[in-house]
Design an enzyme around this catalytic site. Structure first.
Site, short mmCIF file in Angstrom:
data_model
loop_
_atom_site.label_atom_id
_atom_site.label_comp_id
_atom_site.label_asym_id
_atom_site.label_seq_id
_atom_site.Cartn_x
_atom_site.Cartn_y
_atom_site.Cartn_z
N GLN A 329 -35.77 18.19 43.80
CA GLN A 329 -35.72 19.86 42.67
C GLN A 329 -33.79 19.39 42.48
O GLN A 329 -33.38 19.34 41.08
CB GLN A 329 -36.30 20.86 43.30
CG GLN A 329 -35.42 21.98 41.74
CD GLN A 329 -36.13 21.53 40.57
OE1 GLN A 329 -36.39 20.46 39.54
NE2 GLN A 329 -35.08 22.83 39.92
N GLU A 330 -33.44 19.72 44.23
CA GLU A 330 -32.17 20.34 43.73
C GLU A 330 -30.98 19.03 43.66
O GLU A 330 -30.73 18.82 42.91
CB GLU A 330 -31.93 21.09 45.66
CG GLU A 330 -32.07 22.11 45.39
CD GLU A 330 -31.65 23.23 44.86
OE1 GLU A 330 -31.40 23.12 43.86
OE2 GLU A 330 -31.29 24.28 45.66
N SER A 331 -31.05 17.57 44.23
CA SER A 331 -30.53 16.71 43.55
C SER A 331 -30.72 15.71 43.78
O SER A 331 -30.38 14.68 43.58
CB SER A 331 -30.06 16.50 45.56
OG SER A 331 -30.72 16.28 46.16
#
Length: 493
Positions: A329-331
């Site tokens: 989700q983040e990267s």
């Protein structure tokens, strides 16, 4: 500095006790007078300083704006927003510090500028005819006003059957005239300008059925569409309109020229386009699961970091698949990921968080360790009575929005007599942190709580798919080599 402020009227040095005091007063007066003359000397002593010189002399530029996702908002990584980023960059160009003065709505922004409480007003303002007390700077974007309703709502697309419909718009300059000209009359049609409301307030009201439609700037809808996916444009009101900052006109145009040079430089290097995509684009930050991309990245990217996720899981007791879902989700499992707000690395840690958990956030393996430690810390800070599943989702929300804002949402839930230890409950109160009236009743103020809800929802969906893929890899292949597809439809939570 105006000379009439160097000494209070009716007071002289002779009125001060003692000769030393009189000498000190005279010396201070001479120092201040010399400073004022130096300022005038910058323009050849031909008159008062220009607007830009006056701003530089004070060391700060006051910017009037409103709190919203597109203008200025607070979050776990500090203040952000299109106008915040643009005004901060302009202040840096002038060599001064930005100071943001908040108003309740765009009309209030103009009032602050008109009264001299702010040098400029920056709130995605439409350029409309104004009294001579105000002037608009160079155009930095164009936008259209649109009528927004829920998908499948009672307003047919591209038509306006407004009989017995309820609508609203924010109190923005020129809005009254725009709606009177653009919206056809109808029996029982009820619309109003909402004083002190934001576009997000109106969009949420349409989403929950309080309003049938809202009139907002298309940029506001685009920025919030990912949080309110059921909202659609039903009608465009008139041609595109210029957006610009507002300020008080003076005998010279140094501020206007400084803005023009600034915007030209930012357009040339792509900064304006980048900020527009970051803060005004649709679905840029929180995309729904792209199943084919996730399957491809699971095969191509995840194996590089699998050992690191498993090691972090052993150290913290958190399922490695949940940590992997967070990182995706983040990267998207990219070690060089970077956001405009300054978070970096596989787990997108701030510099402060990385230092706190003792890792190099640019090293992907240490980033995974740091993200896992921080999530474990957030879990541990929650009351011991909270059950394991809820503990995970609440900690994930805190990872995104910050533990202080999560606590505000839990307090709102408790005040309403709801279960503040249940994620199912708290997720309904988090979006209220984005409502101005509710945020004022919390300890830590405005926050985009729906962003945290979307973050948790996305991570849980990724977690479902990654867990299924892992389980399939550990089990014998079904007869004929076929396997069932991953669960792409997430449960409602």
């Amino acid at each position: 500095m105006p000379f009439d402020r160097l000494r209070s009227p009716g007071t002289s040095a002779a009125d001060l006790p003692g000769k030393a005091a009189r000498r000190r007063c005279s010396w201070q007066w001479l120092q201040r007078a010399a400073a004022a003359c130096s300022l005038l000397a910058a323009t050849g002593c031909e008159g008062p300083p220009s607007a830009v010189e006056a701003i530089r002399a004070t060391g700060e530029i006051r910017v009037a704006t409103v709190v919203s996702g597109t203008t200025l908002q607070s979050g776990p990584y500090g203040n952000a927003g299109f106008e915040h980023a643009l005004a901060s960059a302009f202040a840096a160009r002038l060599g001064v510090t930005p100071r943001f003065v908040l108003a309740d709505d765009p009309a209030g922004v103009l009032e602050l500028v008109r009264r001299g409480k702010a040098h400029v007003g920056a709130a995605l303002l439409m350029v409309v005819p104004t009294p001579s007390a105000l002037r608009y700077g160079p155009t930095y974007a164009v936008g259209r006003m649109v009528v927004v309703q829920r998908r499948g709502g009672r307003l047919a697309p591209d038509t306006m059957t407004l009989s017995e419909r309820r609508g609203a718009a924010i109190a923005a300059p020129g809005m009254q005239a725009l709606l009177q000209d653009a919206l056809p009359p109808a029996d029982g049609h009820d619309w109003a300008l909402r004083q002190g409301a934001s576009a997000e307030d109106l969009l949420q009201a349409v989403d929950d059925g309080t309003l049938d439609y809202a009139v907002v700037l298309e940029h506001e809808l685009a920025a919030a569409r990912n949080y309110y996916p059921e909202l659609v444009t039903s009608l465009v009101l008139g041609p595109p309109r210029a957006l610009a900052w507002a300020y008080r006109p003076g005998p010279e145009d140094s501020l206007w020229r400084a803005q023009l040079d600034f915007l030209r430089a930012l357009r040339a290097d792509g900064t304006v386009r980048h900020l527009g995509e970051r803060y005004l684009g649709a679905g840029r930050t929180f995309d729904y699961v792209d199943s084919r991309a996730l399957l491809r990245h699971y095969e191509e990217r995840l194996p590089t970091y699998m050992t690191a996720f498993e090691t972090a899981a052993t150290a913290t007791g958190i399922d490695w698949r949940l940590l992997a879902a967070m990182a995706y989700q983040e990267s998207r499992w990219r070690a060089d990921a970077r956001s405009p707000t300054g978070v970096r690395g596989l787990m997108m840690l701030t510099r402060q968080t990385a230092a706190r958990v003792g890792v190099d956030r640019l090293d992907p393996f240490e980033s995974i360790q740091g993200g896992a430690r921080y999530l474990a810390e957030l879990r541990a800070r929650l009351p011991a009575r909270i059950e394991e599943a809820d503990r995970n989702w609440l900690a994930l929300a805190a990872y995104n929005i910050g533990p202080s804002h999560l606590e505000d949402a839990r307090v709102l839930a408790a005040r309403a007599g709801a279960d503040a230890d249940s994620w199912q409950t708290v997720r309904r109160f988090l979006p209220r942190l984005g409502r101005r009236t509710a945020a004022r009743k919390t300890r830590h103020g405005f926050a985009r709580g729906h962003q945290a809800v979307q973050f948790v929802r996305n991570v849980r969906r990724y977690y479902d798919v990654i867990r299924w893929l892992d389980e399939q890899a550990r089990e014998p292949t079904a007869p004929g080599g076929a396997v069932s597809p991953p669960p792409l439809v997430s449960p409602v939570f």
